[in-house]
Write an enzyme that holds these catalytic residues in place. Sequence first.
Site, short mmCIF file in Angstrom:
data_model
loop_
_atom_site.label_atom_id
_atom_site.label_comp_id
_atom_site.label_asym_id
_atom_site.label_seq_id
_atom_site.Cartn_x
_atom_site.Cartn_y
_atom_site.Cartn_z
N ALA A 224 0.80 -1.22 0.00
CA ALA A 224 0.00 0.00 0.00
C ALA A 224 0.84 1.27 0.00
O ALA A 224 0.33 2.37 -0.27
CB ALA A 224 -0.93 0.02 1.22
N GLY A 226 3.55 1.70 -1.99
CA GLY A 226 4.18 1.91 -3.28
C GLY A 226 5.38 1.02 -3.51
O GLY A 226 5.36 -0.18 -3.19
N GLY A 252 3.31 -8.39 -7.57
CA GLY A 252 4.76 -8.40 -7.53
C GLY A 252 5.36 -9.02 -8.78
O GLY A 252 6.39 -8.56 -9.30
N ASP A 253 4.71 -10.07 -9.28
CA ASP A 253 5.17 -10.71 -10.52
C ASP A 253 5.02 -9.76 -11.70
O ASP A 253 5.87 -9.72 -12.59
CB ASP A 253 4.36 -11.99 -10.78
#
Length: 309
Positions: A224, A226, A252-253
């Site tokens: 959250a 960044g 994230g991927d």
Amino acid sequence: MITAVSLNPSIDRTLTVENFTPGGLNRILSRGDNAAGKGINVAVTVSALGLDAECVGFMYRDSAPLFEKRLMLNSTPYEFIWCDGAVRTNIKVFDRSAGVVTELNESGKPIDEEKLSEMVELVTRHAEGSDYLILSGSMPPGCPSDFYRTLIGAVDGLGCRCVLDADGERLALGLEARPFMIKPNRAELEAMTGSRMTSIQDVKAAALKYIDMGVEVAAVSLGAEGALITDGATTLYAPRMNIEVKGTVGAGDAMVAGLSAGFMGELDLEEAFRMGVACASARCMAEGHRGIDKTVYRAFLDMVKIERV
């Protein structure tokens, strides 16, 4: 070409609830089963961006059709080392009201030494024609903790840059082979350093330690708050975009995919970072395991705010 390695694929069962209550009754609003695993996610996201990508890894015959369908729908070539049985199932409980995910992940089936040797050969062969090799996610039981280090060492000298997205001992040992880029999240960074990250300056200081260890780029996803990236000379921070979060699984991927795509296009640190953040944000706007919407992604490229820290 970007080659993503999937050592421990999974079927992600996403359950959407409202106001998740641990220990209480939670009614499921929706459910979806999707072919996943970090390597799979990275490969199809790079393909969605319009770049050449492929996926190599272990695959289990009973579950293969679901994975092959996802890869073919995204025009992503693949080559697997085949194993008997079915892949593991990971439960993702998405609390729609809070925009957070609770994960319950299985470990997977054990892998023997013969198949590990086959994997080294497979990855090395594909790395010869690749610009970037993405090594991400967990490993199946029987896979030594230093296997990412082994793979990075095996492709050394082939002209392929390695990106490592792992945690714990897998990350610590992989760092010894000096990958081009790593992408820990906040929890992984805190676990590695043994201290809480209470400010962006704390994150920067921790990320710079990896640069001192020989990594060229360290990117940190902060949920959250960044994301941050540094190459030692320049450190950049991107606050979280003000968007409606429909899911965080695979964000994230998507960041790894966007960053790698940017660097493959020879963009500078800031522009590659912009691609990574825009890609992750577009993924958060997609429900379930739907691919990123390129129209949304392109719009986000102009909306990403980047600060020097």
